[in-house]
Design an enzyme around this catalytic site. Structure first.
Site, short mmCIF file in Angstrom:
data_model
loop_
_atom_site.label_atom_id
_atom_site.label_comp_id
_atom_site.label_asym_id
_atom_site.label_seq_id
_atom_site.Cartn_x
_atom_site.Cartn_y
_atom_site.Cartn_z
N HIS A 96 1.54 3.84 1.89
CA HIS A 96 2.08 4.56 3.04
C HIS A 96 3.60 4.57 2.88
O HIS A 96 4.20 3.54 2.52
CB HIS A 96 1.67 3.89 4.36
CG HIS A 96 0.26 4.19 4.79
ND1 HIS A 96 -0.47 3.37 5.62
CD2 HIS A 96 -0.55 5.25 4.48
CE1 HIS A 96 -1.68 3.90 5.82
NE2 HIS A 96 -1.73 5.03 5.13
N HIS A 143 0.86 -1.19 0.00
CA HIS A 143 0.00 0.00 0.00
C HIS A 143 0.89 1.23 0.00
O HIS A 143 2.10 1.14 0.21
CB HIS A 143 -0.96 -0.01 1.19
CG HIS A 143 -0.30 0.06 2.54
ND1 HIS A 143 0.54 -0.94 3.00
CD2 HIS A 143 -0.33 1.01 3.51
CE1 HIS A 143 0.98 -0.61 4.21
NE2 HIS A 143 0.47 0.56 4.54
N ASP A 179 6.22 4.34 4.57
CA ASP A 179 7.15 3.35 5.16
C ASP A 179 7.27 2.11 4.28
O ASP A 179 8.20 1.32 4.46
CB ASP A 179 6.76 2.98 6.60
CG ASP A 179 5.31 2.57 6.80
OD1 ASP A 179 4.42 3.18 6.17
OD2 ASP A 179 5.06 1.62 7.58
N HIS A 180 6.37 1.95 3.29
CA HIS A 180 6.39 0.73 2.48
C HIS A 180 6.97 0.91 1.07
O HIS A 180 7.14 -0.07 0.36
CB HIS A 180 4.97 0.14 2.38
CG HIS A 180 4.48 -0.31 3.73
ND1 HIS A 180 4.49 -1.64 4.11
CD2 HIS A 180 4.05 0.39 4.79
CE1 HIS A 180 4.05 -1.72 5.36
NE2 HIS A 180 3.77 -0.50 5.80
N ASP A 204 0.19 -4.27 6.00
CA ASP A 204 -0.47 -3.67 7.17
C ASP A 204 -1.94 -4.06 7.14
O ASP A 204 -2.62 -3.87 6.13
CB ASP A 204 -0.35 -2.15 7.13
CG ASP A 204 1.08 -1.68 7.36
OD1 ASP A 204 1.98 -2.53 7.48
OD2 ASP A 204 1.29 -0.44 7.44
N HIS A 216 6.46 -5.52 11.44
CA HIS A 216 5.88 -4.18 11.55
C HIS A 216 5.73 -3.80 13.02
O HIS A 216 4.76 -3.17 13.44
CB HIS A 216 4.54 -4.12 10.81
CG HIS A 216 4.15 -2.75 10.33
ND1 HIS A 216 3.42 -1.88 11.10
CD2 HIS A 216 4.40 -2.08 9.17
CE1 HIS A 216 3.21 -0.75 10.42
NE2 HIS A 216 3.81 -0.86 9.24
N HIS A 254 -6.96 -2.05 6.00
CA HIS A 254 -6.02 -1.05 6.50
C HIS A 254 -6.52 0.38 6.33
O HIS A 254 -5.76 1.33 6.44
CB HIS A 254 -4.66 -1.26 5.80
CG HIS A 254 -3.54 -0.49 6.42
ND1 HIS A 254 -3.32 -0.46 7.78
CD2 HIS A 254 -2.56 0.27 5.87
CE1 HIS A 254 -2.26 0.29 8.03
NE2 HIS A 254 -1.78 0.76 6.89
#
Ligand SMILES: [Zn+2]
Ligand SMILES: [Zn+2]
Length: 312
Positions: free
Chosen positions: A66, A64, A68-69, A215, A274, A141
């Site tokens: 976000h 996804h 951090d990914h 997530d 995570h 999520h």
């Protein structure tokens, strides 16, 4: 090939915020000569250097959008280009992947020497590779988010050497052809006979299966049908039980919920990932998950590698 090694490198295990010892999520799967990334958090390329697992990535599956990914993709792509890569790179992800790839190309003011293609996936989409399939399922999520399943093709059954000799097959190349599923002929003229692979092979054996949830809140509908019997279930475990309410609010799972998922889905090994930066270590997470799941539970550190064996 049916006997490929299957290695999983945990290059980033942090949740949302990195810590001095944990990078944002990045999981590298190496199978034979293929290298696949599930997510590519910030700093992924340095983790590849530290793990000495190389940069020869065939495809990146982003769970996804976000940051951090996916932030690691920018630097990784530039390094690949410096290294003279010419092979195309495909980036798979949920909706917005085309916008992401357009931005990636637009901001890259270096001479990109290879093509990058974005492919949008949704729940039920799948991508075929040599010997395995990667399919997507919808995670829970709060924004479009996918989990991914790597599913190997079944392997041929065991070769029954004694039976083959009984049937008059001379040890040698014909054994190999039967093991590869080919029909062979033996004898000549009116004596000629056909031996089918089924005559000398046992039942087909399952391949290996890795499930990565990305997530997600606790086990969602999408996962129940498709993610059963994983050899490795890599599950969001952002929080411990003391923060279960926060987990629900922010669309993340607790380690106990990951344990329930592993139990419900009959996973063989549960991997907790995570981990929120608020926890100095994941010991409590492992204990929480073990209360719900009887199998092995791992909370890997960055750069840990797990080799996934065949089941028999
Ligand atoms: Zn995240
Ligand atoms: Zn997220």
């Amino acid at each position: 090939m049916s006997g490929e090694t299957l290695q999983v490198y945990f290059l980033g295990t942090a949740g949302a915020l990195p810590t001095p010892s944990r990078n944002p999520p990045c999981i590298m799967i190496r199978r034979g000569s293929d290298t696949i990334l599930f997510d590519c958090g910030e700093g992924a390329q340095q983790q590849m250097m530290r793990a000495r697992c190389g940069f020869l990535v065939n495809a990146i599956f982003v769970s996804h959008w976000h940051a951090d990914h996916f932030l690691g993709i920018f630097g990784l792509v530039q390094t690949m280009s410096f290294n003279g890569r010419t092979e195309p790179l495909t980036i798979y992800g949920p909706e917005w992947v085309h916008e992401f790839v357009a931005i990636l190309k637009k901001v890259a003011r270096f001479n990109l020497k290879f093509s990058i293609e974005g492919v949008e996936l949704a729940h039920g989409s799948w991508v075929r590779f040599d010997g395995y399939t990667i399919s997507a399922f919808g995670a829970n999520h709060g924004i479009p988010a996918l989990g991914y399943i790597l599913d190997e093709d079944p392997r041929p059954g065991r070769f029954n050497r004694e039976r083959a000799i009984e049937l008059g097959i001379p040890p040698g190349p014909l054994f190999g052809r039967l093991q590869r599923g080919e029909t062979v002929k033996i004898g000549t003229g009116t004596e000629q006979r056909t031996v089918n692979p089924e005559d000398v092979l046992g039942a087909r054996r399952p391949g290996r299966k890795i499930v990565y949830t990305g997530d997600t809140r606790e086990v969602c509908h999408g996962i129940r049908d498709v993610a059963r019997d994983a050899d490795l279930l890599i599950h969001d475990a952002t929080y411990d039980e003391s923060e279960a309410e926060r987990g629900a609010e922010f669309y993340h799972a607790t380690a106990a919920q990951a344990g329930v998922a592993a139990h419900v889905l009959s996973a063989r090994t549960l991997v907790l990932i995570h981990t929120s930066s608020r926890y100095p270590d994941a010991a409590a997470h492992v204990n929480d998950a073990k209360k719900k799941f009887a199998g092995p539970v791992i909370a890997p550190n960055d750069l840990d590698m797990v080799e996934v064996p065949f089941r028999d």
